[in-house]
Scaffold this active site. Structure first.
Site, PDB file in Angstrom:
ATOM      1  N   GLY A  52       0.814  -1.214   0.000  1.00  0.00           N
ATOM      2  CA  GLY A  52       0.000   0.000   0.000  1.00  0.00           C
ATOM      3  C   GLY A  52       0.842   1.256   0.000  1.00  0.00           C
ATOM      4  CB  CYS A  91       0.282   2.553  17.415  1.00  0.00           C
ATOM      5  SG  CYS A  91      -0.932   2.863  18.704  1.00  0.00           S
TER       6      CYS A  91
HETATM    7  N1  LIG Z   1      -4.883   3.983  19.867  1.00  0.00           N
HETATM    8  C1  LIG Z   1      -4.472   2.736  19.789  1.00  0.00           C
HETATM    9  O1  LIG Z   1      -4.875   1.973  18.891  1.00  0.00           O
HETATM   10  C2  LIG Z   1      -3.512   2.181  20.804  1.00  0.00           C
HETATM   11  C3  LIG Z   1      -3.343   0.798  20.915  1.00  0.00           C
HETATM   12  C4  LIG Z   1      -2.463   0.293  21.860  1.00  0.00           C
HETATM   13  C5  LIG Z   1      -1.752   1.156  22.675  1.00  0.00           C
HETATM   14  N2  LIG Z   1      -1.910   2.502  22.542  1.00  0.00           N
HETATM   15  C6  LIG Z   1      -1.159   3.379  23.465  1.00  0.00           C
HETATM   16  O2  LIG Z   1      -2.031   3.806  24.499  1.00  0.00           O
HETATM   17  C7  LIG Z   1      -1.726   5.143  24.912  1.00  0.00           C
HETATM   18  C8  LIG Z   1      -2.957   6.020  24.753  1.00  0.00           C
HETATM   19  O3  LIG Z   1      -3.307   6.049  23.387  1.00  0.00           O
HETATM   20  P1  LIG Z   1      -4.717   6.602  22.858  1.00  0.00           P
HETATM   21  O4  LIG Z   1      -4.758   6.340  21.411  1.00  0.00           O
HETATM   22  O5  LIG Z   1      -5.789   6.088  23.738  1.00  0.00           O
HETATM   23  O6  LIG Z   1      -4.508   8.170  23.127  1.00  0.00           O
HETATM   24  P2  LIG Z   1      -5.633   9.312  23.091  1.00  0.00           P
HETATM   25  O7  LIG Z   1      -4.912  10.534  22.716  1.00  0.00           O
HETATM   26  O8  LIG Z   1      -6.796   8.849  22.288  1.00  0.00           O
HETATM   27  O9  LIG Z   1      -6.120   9.402  24.607  1.00  0.00           O
HETATM   28  C9  LIG Z   1      -5.377   9.942  25.654  1.00  0.00           C
HETATM   29  C10 LIG Z   1      -6.298  10.691  26.598  1.00  0.00           C
HETATM   30  O10 LIG Z   1      -5.571  11.122  27.753  1.00  0.00           O
HETATM   31  C11 LIG Z   1      -6.086  12.383  28.146  1.00  0.00           C
HETATM   32  N3  LIG Z   1      -5.138  13.041  29.045  1.00  0.00           N
HETATM   33  C12 LIG Z   1      -4.014  13.739  28.739  1.00  0.00           C
HETATM   34  N4  LIG Z   1      -3.432  14.165  29.875  1.00  0.00           N
HETATM   35  C13 LIG Z   1      -4.185  13.762  30.904  1.00  0.00           C
HETATM   36  C14 LIG Z   1      -4.106  13.893  32.310  1.00  0.00           C
HETATM   37  N5  LIG Z   1      -3.092  14.530  32.885  1.00  0.00           N
HETATM   38  N6  LIG Z   1      -5.076  13.338  33.063  1.00  0.00           N
HETATM   39  C15 LIG Z   1      -6.114  12.688  32.490  1.00  0.00           C
HETATM   40  N7  LIG Z   1      -6.238  12.529  31.185  1.00  0.00           N
HETATM   41  C16 LIG Z   1      -5.293  13.050  30.387  1.00  0.00           C
HETATM   42  C17 LIG Z   1      -6.334  13.097  26.832  1.00  0.00           C
HETATM   43  O11 LIG Z   1      -7.232  14.185  27.011  1.00  0.00           O
HETATM   44  C18 LIG Z   1      -6.913  11.957  25.985  1.00  0.00           C
HETATM   45  O12 LIG Z   1      -8.319  11.892  26.081  1.00  0.00           O
HETATM   46  C19 LIG Z   1      -0.545   5.568  24.050  1.00  0.00           C
HETATM   47  O13 LIG Z   1       0.641   5.290  24.751  1.00  0.00           O
HETATM   48  C20 LIG Z   1      -0.647   4.658  22.849  1.00  0.00           C
HETATM   49  O14 LIG Z   1       0.589   4.442  22.232  1.00  0.00           O
HETATM   50  C21 LIG Z   1      -2.784   3.026  21.644  1.00  0.00           C
END
Ligand SMILES: NC(=O)c1ccc[n+]([C@@H]2O[C@H](COP(=O)([O-])OP(=O)(O)OC[C@H]3O[C@@H](n4cnc5c(N)ncnc54)[C@H](O)[C@@H]3O)[C@@H](O)[C@H]2O)c1
Length: 437
Positions: A255, A262
């Protein structure tokens, strides 16, 4: 039943919190984003994730799922506190741990009884130790820090969370291990393993998994580029190698490069971590630079096709999200293509089933948003396929021929067979396959 707090209510936090509520726990999700929490408190889901609303509504109704902006209030009585906070790339490419460490510092003085604090975010080796140090500074009670990386995929997050291939738990504490095993037991009834290991190995497991998958994608993109030069067909090669059980069928589609919230940041962060211990992780450097090249594949093809002049050309861009079934546009290859096309003076009419609102936040009215794929195609010089949403797979080709200025498709996702395109009389560019003219 356990009382749980989830700090950070994004894609991972909201899905984890909702699923833990579904298995009978009492969950409070905490977020600093006031608007997001207000929506959640009014039973509005701020992201698109298929199937989430059913579990979300049921658990809110039954009082097992609540939301707050207050960390203190959110963790009240919690036996387990998940940190599902962002770990975006810092300026040098390493994971920015400030969100996690700041919350860890705040938690220390708030704990009132033994608590398990869980790193759910993707974090570099050594983070559990840093979190422990931050909490210990003000903690007056016993606690454990566990690394429990999340492997869910956006778009199928519910299924991934409720039936994980495996659960990885990094801890050296028997007490925390027992609590985590109890929590996850309902999700592994089919016998998928809970793999308990030390914290560092758990932290590295997540980066290894994502970097390996990004490498697999990039490798196939390289094979596709070779196919174009030697006249082979990458879809045939894919089938030929994918049936080898040592290789497997998945993640072999060529692709326009990987994207999302991520893979790009995790590959970069692992390369950076390697640097810090003076290890030259050469393959990751190649993966990153090759992926950047691959993202330019369509724009380069367009320039070739139109002799370098895209000014005033109108393109129907089908798909914006980095993959189907999500509204997530973080690092989506489509966005980079939009920027390049706008720089070249092209006009973009786009349609994506879920991601358009998020893209409006980035490009505003610089591009046109359409009600469906046909409205986008109307009067366009060509269609550019960026995301493999199922709705794009079997369009009405006769209608498209009628409404397009020219019957030309640049397909970044290999959605159609070259013979079909030939039959309908399209000029059809795809990835790693012969061009139809
Ligand atoms: N999105 C995915 O598919 C996925 C999959 C596996 C792992 N991860 C990992 O999980 C983690 C989170 O990813 P995500 O995609 O959910 O991120 P996201 O940005 O969707 O969510 C993070 C949330 O944390 C909140 N936040 C920031 N600072 C804060 C604080 N001090 N107190 C409370 N809330 C706070 C933000 O407002 C946001 O809503 C990352 O490390 C990511 O790498 C993500």
């Amino acid at each position: 039943m356990k009382k749980i707090a989830v700090v950070g209510t994004g894609y991972v936090g909201l899905v984890s919190g909702t699923c833990f509520a579904e298995t009978g726990n009492y969950v409070t999700c905490v977020d600093i984003d006031k608007e997001k929490v207000k929506k959640l408190q009014n039973s509005i889901i701020p992201i698109y994730e298929p199937g989430l609303e059913v579990l979300f509504e049921r658990n809110i109704k039954q009082g097992r799922l609540t939301f707050t902006t207050s960390l203190q209030e959110g963790i009240e009585g919690a036996e387990i506190i998940f940190l599902a906070l962002p770990t975006p790339p810092g300026e040098d490419g390493s994971a920015d741990l400030s969100y996690i460490l700041n919350v860890a510092s705040a938690l220390g003085g708030m704990l009132k009884k033994y608590t398990v604090i869980v790193d759910k975010s993707t974090v570099p080796v050594g983070t559990a130790e840093k979190v422990r140090t931050r909490i210990a500074k003000d903690a007056k009670v016993e606690f454990d820090v566990v690394s429990n990386p999340e492997f869910l995929r956006e778009g199928v997050a519910l299924e991934d969370f409720m039936k994980p291939d495996r659960v990885v738990i990094g801890t050296s504490s028997a007490r925390a291990e027992k609590i985590m095993n109890e929590l996850y037991a309902p999700l592994v009834r089919q016998g998928n393993p809970i793999i308990v290991m030390d914290e560092k190995s758990a932290e590295l497991t997540k980066y290894a998994a994502n970097s390996f998958l990004a490498t697999k994608i990039t490798f196939m993109n390289e094979i596709a580029n070779m196919c174009e030069l030697v006249g082979a067909d990458v879809d045939m090669v894919r089938k030929g190698v994918g049936t080898d059980s040592r290789i497997g069928k998945r993640f072999l589609f060529a692709g326009i490069g990987y994207g999302g919230s991520c893979f790009p940041k995790d590959v970069q962060a692992l390369a950076k971590s390697a640097n810090e211990v003076n290890y030259d992780f050469g393959i990751l450097k190649a993966v990153m630079s090759k992926n950047e090249e691959q993202k330019k594949k369509i724009i380069n093809r367009l320039k070739e096709h139109y002799n370098g002049n895209l000014k005033g050309k109108t393109f129907a861009m089908w798909g914006l999200a980095f993959k189907p079934y999500t509204d997530d546009i973080r690092e989506a290859p489509a966005l980079m293509n939009v920027s390049e096309l706008l720089n070249e003076g092209a006009i973009i009419n786009t349609y994506d089933p879920e991601a358009m609102d998020n893209v409006k936040g980035v490009f505003g009215d610089k591009i046109n948003y359409c009600k469906d794929e046909y409205e986008a195609a109307k009067g366009a010089d060509a269609i550019l396929i960026m995301t493999e949403w199922p709705v794009f797979r079997t369009p009405d080709f006769d209608k498209l021929k009628e409404i397009l200025k020219q019957p030309v498709i640049f397909d970044g996702r290999n959605l159609y067979s070259t013979s079909t395109m030939e039959e309908y009389g399209f000029t059809y560019y795809s990835i790693g396959r012969a061009t139809v003219k």
